[in-house]
Design a protein around this motif. Structure first.
Motif, PDB file in Angstrom:
ATOM      1  N   ARG A  58      54.117 -16.745  -9.039  1.00  0.00           N
ATOM      2  CA  ARG A  58      54.022 -18.118  -9.533  1.00  0.00           C
ATOM      3  C   ARG A  58      53.548 -19.057  -8.418  1.00  0.00           C
ATOM      4  NH1 ARG A  58      56.629 -20.956 -13.945  1.00  0.00           N
ATOM      5  NH2 ARG A  58      56.916 -23.162 -13.477  1.00  0.00           N
ATOM      6  N   SER A  61      49.868 -18.452  -7.864  1.00  0.00           N
ATOM      7  CA  SER A  61      49.087 -19.056  -8.934  1.00  0.00           C
ATOM      8  C   SER A  61      48.901 -20.548  -8.692  1.00  0.00           C
ATOM      9  CB  SER A  61      49.772 -18.822 -10.291  1.00  0.00           C
ATOM     10  OG  SER A  61      49.062 -19.445 -11.336  1.00  0.00           O
ATOM     11  N   ALA A 137      54.521 -16.595 -14.347  1.00  0.00           N
ATOM     12  CA  ALA A 137      53.733 -16.650 -13.111  1.00  0.00           C
ATOM     13  C   ALA A 137      52.548 -17.602 -13.254  1.00  0.00           C
ATOM     14  CB  ALA A 137      53.262 -15.255 -12.730  1.00  0.00           C
ATOM     15  N   GLY A 140      52.709 -21.468 -13.130  1.00  0.00           N
ATOM     16  CA  GLY A 140      52.622 -22.179 -11.860  1.00  0.00           C
ATOM     17  C   GLY A 140      51.270 -22.855 -11.696  1.00  0.00           C
TER      18      GLY A 140
END
Length: 261
Positions: A58, A61, A137, A140
């Motif tokens: 996350r 990302s 994830a 993010g």
């Protein structure tokens, strides 16, 4: 959006690669540490190993989204005025734990109760877990993009970029093309273009002018949306587009030499 017409798909691609790599890690932990004969006993160690994997992905990302947003801003010719992309939405620990619990041991037990073999139950839970952890994830980066577009006075809106095989819902949302921050969406069943789902390969990319071109196949999707939903509104339009997409649209857009007329 970036002056390079391939930039939106490149950005979507790096986020997809991140999600794919994280999925491999999640599957490895699930298969190596989960004991289908002792689900409750083995699960705490599995969950403890999975949590940092999702949290790190996350964060990565979000980093990719910050860089992607600023690159798009620069490519669009926006002057450096000191804008800094906001931080991503924070992932609450209890939300992460709950997501893992539901898609791990709970899903496994549901599959067993439905008559699946232990291996089939393991596989079913793995699919659910990969989808849900990828969602968390990629959230993010998606939240960085959404917050940046909202906060940046230079941004006019965003466009949704899909993968090569989107579901009917994502294709429908992509058909909106560039969505302006001031756009009125009342009555348009395609509103909510920043919504995503498990296993979703879409990404939002920013726009910085009021005459942004459509990204990728979005213009063709828009024309097909108008044609397929003519005379329909609301959920009837959504259902008509979905039926068309599953019957012929998906195959047409997957074709390498799809005609543009």
């Amino acid at each position: 959006m970036a002056a390079d017409p391939a930039a939106p798909q490149k950005y979507r691609g790096v986020q997809a690669l991140l999600a794919a790599r994280m999925a491999q890690q999640v599957l490895r932990v699930w298969r190596d540490l989960m004991n289908p004969a002792k689900v409750d006993a083995s699960w705490p160690a599995v969950r403890a190993a999975l949590m940092p994997i999702v949290q790190q992905a996350r964060e990565q990302s979000a980093v990719l989204a910050r860089a992607g947003y600023m690159d798009a801003r620069q490519d669009a010719g926006v002057p450096d005025d000191g804008f800094v992309p906001p931080e991503p939405l924070q992932l609450a620990i209890d939300r992460l734990e709950s997501t893992l619990d539901v898609t791990g041991p709970v899903e496994f037990k549901k599959a067993i109760a439905a008559g699946r073999t232990p291996q089939q139950a393991m596989d079913a839970a793995a699919v659910r877990m990969v989808g849900s952890t990828q969602y968390l994830a990629l959230e993010g980066g998606r939240s960085v993009m959404r917050r940046s577009i909202d906060a940046d006075e230079r941004a006019t809106g965003y466009a949704r970029v899909t993968d090569d095989d989107p579901c009917a819902w994502c294709a429908m949302l992509a058909s909106r093309g560039p969505v302006y921050k001031t756009a009125v969406t009342a009555g348009d069943p395609r509103q909510g273009g920043d919504r995503y789902h498990d296993h979703c390969g879409c990404a939002a990319v920013p726009s910085f002018s009021l005459d942004e071109p459509f990204v990728g196949t979005a213009e063709g999707l828009y024309d097909d949306w108008l044609r397929v939903t003519r005379g329909r509104g609301g959920r009837h339009a959504v259902n008509a587009f979905r039926r068309w997409w599953e019957a012929e649209g998906r195959a047409a857009y997957a074709a390498p030499d799809r005609p543009t007329t």
